[in-house]
Write a protein that holds these residues in place. Structure first.
Motif, PDB file in Angstrom:
ATOM      1  N   LEU A   1      26.535  48.374  40.291  1.00 45.61           N
ATOM      2  CA  LEU A   1      26.830  47.620  41.507  1.00 45.61           C
ATOM      3  C   LEU A   1      26.597  48.446  42.766  1.00 45.61           C
ATOM      4  N   HIS A   2      26.681  49.771  42.632  1.00 47.12           N
ATOM      5  CA  HIS A   2      26.517  50.623  43.816  1.00 47.12           C
ATOM      6  C   HIS A   2      25.136  50.478  44.438  1.00 47.12           C
ATOM      7  N   LYS A   3      24.155  50.078  43.648  1.00 46.79           N
ATOM      8  CA  LYS A   3      22.802  49.926  44.179  1.00 46.79           C
ATOM      9  C   LYS A   3      22.692  48.746  45.142  1.00 46.79           C
ATOM     10  N   ALA A   4      23.647  47.836  45.070  1.00 45.97           N
ATOM     11  CA  ALA A   4      23.644  46.672  45.963  1.00 45.97           C
ATOM     12  C   ALA A   4      24.813  46.737  46.941  1.00 45.97           C
ATOM     13  N   ARG A   5      25.300  47.928  47.192  1.00 48.55           N
ATOM     14  CA  ARG A   5      26.511  48.080  48.002  1.00 48.55           C
ATOM     15  C   ARG A   5      26.373  47.493  49.399  1.00 48.55           C
ATOM     16  N   GLU A   6      25.203  47.587  49.993  1.00 48.39           N
ATOM     17  CA  GLU A   6      25.015  47.043  51.338  1.00 48.39           C
ATOM     18  C   GLU A   6      25.053  45.514  51.331  1.00 48.39           C
ATOM     19  N   LYS A   7      24.652  44.914  50.225  1.00 46.57           N
ATOM     20  CA  LYS A   7      24.614  43.455  50.130  1.00 46.57           C
ATOM     21  C   LYS A   7      25.923  42.883  49.603  1.00 46.57           C
ATOM     22  N   LEU A   8      26.559  43.632  48.696  1.00 43.64           N
ATOM     23  CA  LEU A   8      27.813  43.165  48.115  1.00 43.64           C
ATOM     24  C   LEU A   8      28.729  44.369  47.882  1.00 43.64           C
ATOM     25  N   PRO A   9      29.406  44.819  48.941  1.00 39.14           N
ATOM     26  CA  PRO A   9      30.296  45.973  48.797  1.00 39.14           C
ATOM     27  C   PRO A   9      31.474  45.657  47.873  1.00 39.14           C
ATOM     28  N   LEU A  10      32.077  46.692  47.340  1.00 37.57           N
ATOM     29  CA  LEU A  10      33.161  46.532  46.377  1.00 37.57           C
ATOM     30  C   LEU A  10      34.282  45.651  46.918  1.00 37.57           C
ATOM     31  N   HIS A  11      34.696  45.902  48.159  1.00 37.32           N
ATOM     32  CA  HIS A  11      35.822  45.132  48.713  1.00 37.32           C
ATOM     33  C   HIS A  11      35.495  43.649  48.783  1.00 37.32           C
ATOM     34  N   ALA A  12      34.235  43.320  49.031  1.00 41.20           N
ATOM     35  CA  ALA A  12      33.833  41.919  49.129  1.00 41.20           C
ATOM     36  C   ALA A  12      33.864  41.246  47.758  1.00 41.20           C
ATOM     37  N   LEU A  13      33.341  41.943  46.750  1.00 41.29           N
ATOM     38  CA  LEU A  13      33.356  41.390  45.398  1.00 41.29           C
ATOM     39  C   LEU A  13      34.796  41.206  44.912  1.00 41.29           C
ATOM     40  N   VAL A  14      35.640  42.158  45.223  1.00 36.20           N
ATOM     41  CA  VAL A  14      37.054  42.062  44.850  1.00 36.20           C
ATOM     42  C   VAL A  14      37.692  40.850  45.522  1.00 36.20           C
ATOM     43  N   ASP A  15      37.404  40.645  46.793  1.00 34.49           N
ATOM     44  CA  ASP A  15      37.942  39.488  47.513  1.00 34.49           C
ATOM     45  C   ASP A  15      37.462  38.173  46.901  1.00 34.49           C
ATOM     46  N   VAL A  16      36.182  38.156  46.512  1.00 28.96           N
ATOM     47  CA  VAL A  16      35.630  36.962  45.876  1.00 28.96           C
ATOM     48  C   VAL A  16      36.409  36.637  44.603  1.00 28.96           C
ATOM     49  N   ILE A  17      36.597  37.640  43.760  1.00 32.40           N
ATOM     50  CA  ILE A  17      37.249  37.435  42.467  1.00 32.40           C
ATOM     51  C   ILE A  17      38.698  37.004  42.629  1.00 32.40           C
ATOM     52  N   ARG A  18      39.434  37.698  43.466  1.00 28.84           N
ATOM     53  CA  ARG A  18      40.862  37.394  43.582  1.00 28.84           C
ATOM     54  C   ARG A  18      41.131  36.120  44.385  1.00 28.84           C
ATOM     55  N   GLY A  19      40.081  35.574  44.982  1.00 31.23           N
ATOM     56  CA  GLY A  19      40.224  34.327  45.724  1.00 31.23           C
ATOM     57  C   GLY A  19      39.820  33.086  44.937  1.00 31.23           C
ATOM     58  N   MET A  20      39.398  33.276  43.677  1.00 23.89           N
ATOM     59  CA  MET A  20      38.932  32.143  42.870  1.00 23.89           C
ATOM     60  C   MET A  20      40.084  31.544  42.071  1.00 23.89           C
ATOM     61  N   GLU A  21      40.556  30.404  42.492  1.00 24.99           N
ATOM     62  CA  GLU A  21      41.707  29.771  41.832  1.00 24.99           C
ATOM     63  C   GLU A  21      41.412  29.370  40.389  1.00 24.99           C
ATOM     64  N   ASP A  22      40.162  29.039  40.087  1.00 28.69           N
ATOM     65  CA  ASP A  22      39.837  28.514  38.762  1.00 28.69           C
ATOM     66  C   ASP A  22      39.305  29.565  37.790  1.00 28.69           C
ATOM     67  N   LEU A  23      39.106  30.800  38.235  1.00 32.14           N
ATOM     68  CA  LEU A  23      38.461  31.784  37.376  1.00 32.14           C
ATOM     69  C   LEU A  23      39.272  32.084  36.117  1.00 32.14           C
ATOM     70  N   ASP A  24      40.569  32.312  36.271  1.00 31.69           N
ATOM     71  CA  ASP A  24      41.387  32.661  35.114  1.00 31.69           C
ATOM     72  C   ASP A  24      41.404  31.554  34.065  1.00 31.69           C
ATOM     73  N   SER A  25      41.553  30.320  34.502  1.00 37.27           N
ATOM     74  CA  SER A  25      41.598  29.213  33.533  1.00 37.27           C
ATOM     75  C   SER A  25      40.247  29.022  32.854  1.00 37.27           C
ATOM     76  N   LEU A  26      39.157  29.204  33.587  1.00 32.31           N
ATOM     77  CA  LEU A  26      37.828  29.064  32.985  1.00 32.31           C
ATOM     78  C   LEU A  26      37.570  30.161  31.960  1.00 32.31           C
ATOM     79  N   ILE A  27      38.017  31.380  32.262  1.00 34.43           N
ATOM     80  CA  ILE A  27      37.870  32.475  31.304  1.00 34.43           C
ATOM     81  C   ILE A  27      38.708  32.202  30.057  1.00 34.43           C
ATOM     82  N   GLU A  28      39.932  31.760  30.260  1.00 37.07           N
ATOM     83  CA  GLU A  28      40.809  31.461  29.126  1.00 37.07           C
ATOM     84  C   GLU A  28      40.208  30.384  28.228  1.00 37.07           C
ATOM     85  N   GLN A  29      39.605  29.376  28.857  1.00 34.66           N
ATOM     86  CA  GLN A  29      38.972  28.287  28.106  1.00 34.66           C
ATOM     87  C   GLN A  29      37.678  28.727  27.424  1.00 34.66           C
TER      88      GLN A  29
END
Length: 208
Positions: free
Chosen positions: A61-89
Motif C-alpha cells: 500500500l505504501h506505493k500508493a500512499r499519495e493516492k490513498l494514505p493510510l489514514h484515509a483507508l482507515v477512515d474508509v474502513i471504519r466508516g462502513m456500516e455494512d462491512l462487518d455484516s457483509l464479511i460475517e455473511q
C-alpha cells in the motif's frame, strides 16, 4: 481443466504454509482477533489491522500512499456500516464495497483490490471462523491464467478481463470452478488450503 489438484496436495501445501509463516499468521490472528469489528472502531485499531495485513501479505500500500494514505483507508474502513455484516455473511459484496468506498476517496486513481480481498478474507476466517473468501492478487491471477486454464482461451480471456477490471465475483467463480473440477468441495477450509497451494506452488515453496 489443465491439471489435477488433489486433497492431499492442498492439505500438504496448507501445512507447509503454516510451518513457514506461522509467526505471521499468529500475528494476524492476534491483531484482528483483538479488534474484530471495523465500523466505529478506533483509528489505531483499524490502522494496526491494515498494517499487519499489508505487511504480511505484501500488498504494498505504501506505493500508493499519495493516492490513498493510510489514514484515509482507515477512515474508509471504519466508516462502513455494512462491512462487518457483509464479511460475517461471507458476501463478495464486502470486497466490492470496500473497493468502491476507497475509490470515492481518490477519485478512481488507485484501486486497493488485492488488499481488500485479503482484509475481508482474514476477518472472515479469524473473527467468524469462515472460509468464504478467496484471496486475489497477481500470483493467483497468473496461476489461473497461465497455469490452470492455460489451454482454455475463453476462460483465460474472462479471467484477464475480471482481473483488469477488478471484478471479484468473476475471479472468485473461477476458483470455485477449480474446487468443483477437482472434487474438493468437501474439504474443510478448502479456499484457505487452495490459497496456500497456489501461493506455495507459484513461489517454489511446496514440500518435497
Amino acid at each position: 481443466m489443465g491439471m489435477t489438484i488433489t486433497k492431499e496436495m492442498i492439505e500438504s501445501a496448507y501445512a507447509e504454509n503454516q510451518r513457514q509463516f506461522g509467526g505471521d499468521l499468529q500475528l494476524l490472528d492476534d491483531v484482528i482477533g483483538a479488534h474484530p469489528k471495523n465500523f466505529g472502531e478506533s483509528m489505531a485499531a483499524v490502522a494496526a489491522k491494515v498494517a499487519v495485513v499489508d505487511v504480511t501479505n505484501s500488498t504494498q500500500l505504501h506505493k500508493a500512499r499519495e493516492k490513498l494514505p493510510l489514514h484515509a483507508l482507515v477512515d474508509v474502513i471504519r466508516g462502513m456500516e455494512d462491512l462487518d455484516s457483509l464479511i460475517e455473511q461471507g458476501s463478495p459484496q464486502a470486497v466490492e464495497r470496500l473497493v468502491e468506498e476507497a475509490l470515492k476517496y481518490n477519485n478512481g486513481s488507485y484501486t486497493p483490490f488485492s488488499f481488500a480481498t485479503k482484509y475481508c478474507c482474514y476477518h472472515n476466517r479469524i473473527v467468524y471462523g469462515g472460509d468464504s473468501f478467496s484471496i486475489i492478487d497477481s500470483t493467483v491471477y497468473e496461476w489461473l491464467h497461465d497455469t490452470y486454464y492455460k489451454g482454455d482461451s475463453k476462460v483465460r480471456r474472462e479471467v484477464s478481463r475480471c482481473y483488469r477490471k477488478h471484478i471479484y465475483t468473476g475471479l472468485y467463480d473461477a476458483l470455485s470452478k477449480v474446487i468443483e473440477d477437482n472434487g474438493l468441495g468437501g474439504v474443510e477450509k478448502v479456499r484457505a488450503k487452495l490459497d496456500s497451494y497456489i501461493y506455495m506452488s507459484k513461489t517454489g515453496r511446496l514440500p518435497g
